[in-house]
Enzyme design. Sequence first.
Site, PDB file in Angstrom:
ATOM      1  N   GLU A  36     -12.003   2.808   4.614  1.00 41.65           N
ATOM      2  CA  GLU A  36     -11.086   2.963   5.746  1.00 41.65           C
ATOM      3  C   GLU A  36     -11.085   4.446   6.110  1.00 41.65           C
ATOM      4  OE1 GLU A  36      -6.585   1.525   6.824  1.00 41.65           O
ATOM      5  OE2 GLU A  36      -6.856   2.710   5.009  1.00 41.65           O
TER       6      GLU A  36
ATOM      7  N   GLU B 124       0.829  -1.208   0.000  1.00 42.78           N
ATOM      8  CA  GLU B 124       0.000   0.000   0.000  1.00 42.78           C
ATOM      9  C   GLU B 124       0.864   1.259   0.000  1.00 42.78           C
ATOM     10  OE1 GLU B 124      -2.348   0.524   3.585  1.00 42.78           O
ATOM     11  OE2 GLU B 124      -3.656   1.972   2.576  1.00 42.78           O
TER      12      GLU B 124
HETATM   13 MN   LIG Z   1      -5.191   2.369   3.751  1.00 40.01          MN
END
Ligand SMILES: [Mn+2]
Length: 273
Positions: free
Chosen positions: A245, A153
Amino acid sequence: MRIAAVYALSEETKFEAVVKGSLDKILNLMRDLGYDGIEINIPNPFNIDVNQLSSKLNEYGLELSAISTGLSYLSYGISLTHSSKDMREKAIKFFIKYSEISSTLSKYNYVVIGLARGKCEGRPKSEALKTLRESLEKILENTEDYGTIFLIEPINRYETDIINTIEDSIQLAREYRRVKILLDTYHMTIEDVSPYNAILKAGEYIGYVHAAENNRLAPGMGMLNWELIICRLLRIGYQGYISIEAIPKPSYEEMLRVGIKTLNQYLKPRRDS
Ligand SMILES: [Mn+2]
């Protein structure tokens, strides 16, 4: 595409962009709101009851979309690029265990490498990246049987100094068969020239998506154009999860409600047809 949200297994987490509270309550609400899955951030993979988690997911009919691992960094300092060899070995053991759990609990079998990739800690970036690759290769070697896909990520510069942009992550995804990119729309607004174009650039390497606004609130509470994001994902043929998120404000109930409503506005006509 399917929709999930990130839940932190630990009550005392320091990470704010995440849903906390009783798992039963959250699973119940998410099921009622129409979520397909839940992403669970597990601080310590040696410290969870896999059977219990499995039966809860079955009970509420939600899939485990991915396991995220950032809390291992925040709670235990787990880092794949740690300057101490002992700490790196500990981190590698954590990730092998995450992979084992993921392979039993999730048909998608995704484990996120977020903050636990670590930081440069004063070393040149190339050296830290070399260390990260070495750790990653050990993890891949030891998880061949589990078949887990590791999601790297890109994270914004204020949280780490390794792998900030989509371009930084593409190289790793090209190199390793079981590494894909996790696009996080919040980090992208900070790092990428255009978050919309970055989706096209990452293209086939995208394995998973985190959704939050430029201010890290739920989709629909900020400045991003979700119609364009979803159009771009469809254009590259993305069929995986979009996992919300976001900071649970004004409340986690509201965050979950607004988030899925915003995404469904653009996804639902396509999902129903
Ligand atoms: Mn994230």
